[in-house]
Design a protein around this motif. Structure first.
Motif, PDB file in Angstrom:
ATOM      1  N   ASN A   1       1.191  -0.702   0.161  1.00  0.00           N
ATOM      2  CA  ASN A   1       0.417   0.256  -0.021  1.00  0.00           C
ATOM      3  C   ASN A   1       1.015   1.459  -0.075  1.00  0.00           C
ATOM      4  O   ASN A   1       1.835   1.511   1.339  1.00  0.00           O
ATOM      5  CB  ASN A   1      -0.696   0.187   1.046  1.00  0.00           C
ATOM      6  CG  ASN A   1      -2.097   1.511   1.138  1.00  0.00           C
ATOM      7  OD1 ASN A   1      -1.474   1.892   0.217  1.00  0.00           O
ATOM      8  ND2 ASN A   1      -2.446   1.250   2.439  1.00  0.00           N
ATOM      9  N   LYS A   2       0.701   1.970  -0.958  1.00  0.00           N
ATOM     10  CA  LYS A   2       1.730   2.735  -1.322  1.00  0.00           C
ATOM     11  C   LYS A   2       1.438   4.544  -1.007  1.00  0.00           C
ATOM     12  O   LYS A   2       1.758   5.607  -0.920  1.00  0.00           O
ATOM     13  CB  LYS A   2       2.279   3.280  -2.314  1.00  0.00           C
ATOM     14  CG  LYS A   2       3.038   2.302  -3.269  1.00  0.00           C
ATOM     15  CD  LYS A   2       4.972   1.932  -3.321  1.00  0.00           C
ATOM     16  CE  LYS A   2       5.315   2.435  -3.487  1.00  0.00           C
ATOM     17  NZ  LYS A   2       7.016   2.394  -3.035  1.00  0.00           N
ATOM     18  N   GLY A   3       0.577   4.260   0.042  1.00  0.00           N
ATOM     19  CA  GLY A   3      -0.875   5.335   0.135  1.00  0.00           C
ATOM     20  C   GLY A   3      -0.551   5.724   1.690  1.00  0.00           C
ATOM     21  O   GLY A   3       0.768   4.948   2.346  1.00  0.00           O
ATOM     22  N   ASP A   4      -1.096   6.365   2.184  1.00  0.00           N
ATOM     23  CA  ASP A   4      -1.487   6.935   3.426  1.00  0.00           C
ATOM     24  C   ASP A   4      -2.627   6.810   4.179  1.00  0.00           C
ATOM     25  O   ASP A   4      -2.451   6.930   5.657  1.00  0.00           O
ATOM     26  CB  ASP A   4      -1.260   8.525   3.744  1.00  0.00           C
ATOM     27  CG  ASP A   4      -2.126   9.500   2.759  1.00  0.00           C
ATOM     28  OD1 ASP A   4      -2.717   8.473   2.352  1.00  0.00           O
ATOM     29  OD2 ASP A   4      -2.149  10.860   2.224  1.00  0.00           O
ATOM     30  N   VAL A   5      -3.686   5.550   4.542  1.00  0.00           N
ATOM     31  CA  VAL A   5      -4.034   5.520   4.803  1.00  0.00           C
ATOM     32  C   VAL A   5      -4.361   4.203   4.525  1.00  0.00           C
ATOM     33  O   VAL A   5      -3.717   3.632   3.308  1.00  0.00           O
ATOM     34  CB  VAL A   5      -5.631   6.233   4.522  1.00  0.00           C
ATOM     35  CG1 VAL A   5      -5.210   7.660   4.506  1.00  0.00           C
ATOM     36  CG2 VAL A   5      -5.780   6.259   2.459  1.00  0.00           C
ATOM     37  N   PRO A   6      -5.056   3.395   5.865  1.00  0.00           N
ATOM     38  CA  PRO A   6      -5.016   1.954   5.238  1.00  0.00           C
ATOM     39  C   PRO A   6      -5.938   1.989   4.106  1.00  0.00           C
ATOM     40  O   PRO A   6      -6.920   2.477   4.249  1.00  0.00           O
ATOM     41  CB  PRO A   6      -6.109   1.173   6.906  1.00  0.00           C
ATOM     42  CG  PRO A   6      -5.462   2.856   7.909  1.00  0.00           C
ATOM     43  CD  PRO A   6      -5.251   3.933   6.701  1.00  0.00           C
ATOM     44  N   ALA A   7      -5.889   0.969   3.541  1.00  0.00           N
ATOM     45  CA  ALA A   7      -6.938   0.440   2.427  1.00  0.00           C
ATOM     46  C   ALA A   7      -7.080  -1.183   2.219  1.00  0.00           C
ATOM     47  O   ALA A   7      -6.419  -1.893   2.644  1.00  0.00           O
ATOM     48  CB  ALA A   7      -6.140   0.579   1.169  1.00  0.00           C
ATOM     49  N   TYR A   8      -8.179  -1.729   1.793  1.00  0.00           N
ATOM     50  CA  TYR A   8      -8.282  -3.282   1.330  1.00  0.00           C
ATOM     51  C   TYR A   8      -7.906  -3.440   0.223  1.00  0.00           C
ATOM     52  O   TYR A   8      -7.391  -2.710  -0.597  1.00  0.00           O
ATOM     53  CB  TYR A   8      -9.516  -3.758   1.813  1.00  0.00           C
ATOM     54  CG  TYR A   8     -10.320  -3.783   2.727  1.00  0.00           C
ATOM     55  CD1 TYR A   8     -10.334  -4.905   3.770  1.00  0.00           C
ATOM     56  CD2 TYR A   8     -11.447  -2.223   3.137  1.00  0.00           C
ATOM     57  CE1 TYR A   8     -11.017  -4.642   4.698  1.00  0.00           C
ATOM     58  CE2 TYR A   8     -11.744  -2.310   4.609  1.00  0.00           C
ATOM     59  CZ  TYR A   8     -11.770  -3.319   5.292  1.00  0.00           C
ATOM     60  OH  TYR A   8     -12.268  -3.871   6.530  1.00  0.00           O
ATOM     61  N   ILE A   9      -6.827  -4.129  -0.159  1.00  0.00           N
ATOM     62  CA  ILE A   9      -6.285  -5.024  -1.667  1.00  0.00           C
ATOM     63  C   ILE A   9      -6.670  -6.414  -1.745  1.00  0.00           C
ATOM     64  O   ILE A   9      -7.222  -6.874  -1.171  1.00  0.00           O
ATOM     65  CB  ILE A   9      -4.777  -4.630  -1.232  1.00  0.00           C
ATOM     66  CG1 ILE A   9      -4.542  -3.384  -1.246  1.00  0.00           C
ATOM     67  CG2 ILE A   9      -4.128  -5.464  -2.558  1.00  0.00           C
ATOM     68  CD1 ILE A   9      -3.124  -3.168  -0.645  1.00  0.00           C
ATOM     69  N   ARG A  10      -6.705  -6.098  -3.605  1.00  0.00           N
ATOM     70  CA  ARG A  10      -7.827  -7.359  -3.865  1.00  0.00           C
ATOM     71  C   ARG A  10      -6.332  -7.449  -5.220  1.00  0.00           C
ATOM     72  O   ARG A  10      -6.041  -6.197  -5.382  1.00  0.00           O
ATOM     73  CB  ARG A  10      -8.782  -7.444  -4.489  1.00  0.00           C
ATOM     74  CG  ARG A  10      -9.377  -7.136  -5.348  1.00  0.00           C
ATOM     75  CD  ARG A  10     -11.433  -6.397  -5.818  1.00  0.00           C
ATOM     76  NE  ARG A  10     -11.745  -5.537  -6.693  1.00  0.00           N
ATOM     77  CZ  ARG A  10     -12.557  -5.779  -6.988  1.00  0.00           C
ATOM     78  NH1 ARG A  10     -13.465  -6.201  -6.422  1.00  0.00           N
ATOM     79  NH2 ARG A  10     -13.139  -5.010  -8.052  1.00  0.00           N
ATOM     80  N   VAL A  11      -6.050  -8.784  -5.347  1.00  0.00           N
ATOM     81  CA  VAL A  11      -5.469  -8.960  -7.101  1.00  0.00           C
ATOM     82  C   VAL A  11      -5.988 -10.027  -7.806  1.00  0.00           C
ATOM     83  O   VAL A  11      -6.849 -11.075  -7.438  1.00  0.00           O
ATOM     84  CB  VAL A  11      -4.085  -8.956  -6.369  1.00  0.00           C
ATOM     85  CG1 VAL A  11      -3.156 -10.209  -7.297  1.00  0.00           C
ATOM     86  CG2 VAL A  11      -3.461  -9.041  -5.280  1.00  0.00           C
ATOM     87  N   ALA A  12      -5.700  -9.386  -9.065  1.00  0.00           N
ATOM     88  CA  ALA A  12      -6.406 -10.093 -10.177  1.00  0.00           C
ATOM     89  C   ALA A  12      -5.118 -10.851 -11.041  1.00  0.00           C
ATOM     90  O   ALA A  12      -4.249 -10.492 -11.017  1.00  0.00           O
ATOM     91  CB  ALA A  12      -7.491  -9.709 -11.128  1.00  0.00           C
ATOM     92  N   LEU A  13      -4.840 -12.296 -11.220  1.00  0.00           N
ATOM     93  CA  LEU A  13      -3.910 -12.991 -12.144  1.00  0.00           C
ATOM     94  C   LEU A  13      -4.523 -13.463 -12.809  1.00  0.00           C
ATOM     95  O   LEU A  13      -5.610 -13.993 -13.634  1.00  0.00           O
ATOM     96  CB  LEU A  13      -3.650 -13.853 -11.182  1.00  0.00           C
ATOM     97  CG  LEU A  13      -2.887 -14.193  -9.695  1.00  0.00           C
ATOM     98  CD1 LEU A  13      -2.972 -15.568  -9.867  1.00  0.00           C
ATOM     99  CD2 LEU A  13      -1.897 -12.943  -9.684  1.00  0.00           C
ATOM    100  N   VAL A  14      -3.967 -12.350 -14.545  1.00  0.00           N
ATOM    101  CA  VAL A  14      -4.164 -12.955 -15.599  1.00  0.00           C
ATOM    102  C   VAL A  14      -2.899 -13.578 -16.506  1.00  0.00           C
ATOM    103  O   VAL A  14      -1.788 -12.658 -16.550  1.00  0.00           O
ATOM    104  CB  VAL A  14      -4.466 -12.056 -16.241  1.00  0.00           C
ATOM    105  CG1 VAL A  14      -4.638 -11.436 -17.795  1.00  0.00           C
ATOM    106  CG2 VAL A  14      -5.684 -11.132 -15.174  1.00  0.00           C
ATOM    107  N   ALA A  15      -3.348 -14.978 -16.841  1.00  0.00           N
ATOM    108  CA  ALA A  15      -2.350 -15.230 -17.898  1.00  0.00           C
ATOM    109  C   ALA A  15      -2.196 -15.530 -19.628  1.00  0.00           C
ATOM    110  O   ALA A  15      -3.416 -15.952 -19.339  1.00  0.00           O
ATOM    111  CB  ALA A  15      -2.340 -16.770 -17.622  1.00  0.00           C
TER     112      ALA A  15
END
Length: 200
Positions: A76-90
């Motif tokens: 998280n390169k930001g300055d506040v807490p964040a939820y993160i999700r990831v997609a995998l594309v092959a």
């Protein structure tokens, strides 16, 4: 001899003798209040309030030697807490002689992938995303989503190479209604993602 006009003047003066005192008091109050207001106006500094939006920019980090992709996680390169999700594309890709790239769809099953802690840290959604369960503070990292990924080779088309894109998405952790509505997730009492209500 009785002077009526003279006596009436004395009675009138006795009747209104408080008037000069009241006038003097009113004048003193006016000067005092006016002086106080002038002091407040002359000596009060202005306050400038500057509001800025919180930043929640995600950045994928990984180790890649050209064959094996390891230690994939998101910061998280930001300055506040964040939820993160990831997609995998092959995809399968091949560079043509004219400089263009030919792209064919691939499947994650064409890779040998060792995922991180899917029981405690990540949730695999039916929408194709991997959700980091806990919000990530500004500057911090998720746990590893992929510890190791390499091409299986069984279905590899001749002349093509595998390209596994790791695409991260983030949303500010507060208010929690934002992540619930936007991504269609449910949260437990600790604020961790524990399920999906829709395909997001």
């Amino acid at each position: 001899m009785f002077n009526r006009k003279h006596n009436e003047g004395k009675r009138a003066f006795r009747k209104w003798k408080w008037l000069p005192v009241a006038c003097a008091l009113a004048l003193a109050l006016t000067v005092t209040v006016g002086g106080t207001l002038a002091w407040l106006v002359a000596n009060t500094d202005s306050v400038t309030n500057t509001f800025k939006m919180g930043q929640v920019t995600p950045e994928v980090t990984e180790d890649f030697d050209g064959t094996v992709k390891e230690n994939v996680r998101v910061q998280n390169k930001g300055d506040v807490p964040a939820y993160i999700r990831v997609a995998l594309v092959a995809t399968w890709e091949k560079k043509a002689e004219d400089g263009t790239t030919d792209v064919k769809p691939a499947s994650l099953s064409d890779l040998n992938i060792t995922l991180g802690d899917m029981e405690n840290d990540w949730l695999e959604g039916s929408d194709g995303y991997y959700y980091h369960r806990a919000p990530v503070n500004g500057g911090d990292f998720t746990s590893y989503l992929i510890t190791k990924a390499e091409v299986d080779g069984t279905n590899e088309p001749a002349g093509y190479h595998m390209n596994l894109q790791v695409i991260a998405d983030s949303i500010q952790a507060a208010p929690v209604e934002a992540v619930k509505t936007t991504w269609g997730v449910t949260l437990d009492n600790a604020g961790n993602i524990n399920g999906l209500t829709n395909a997001g």
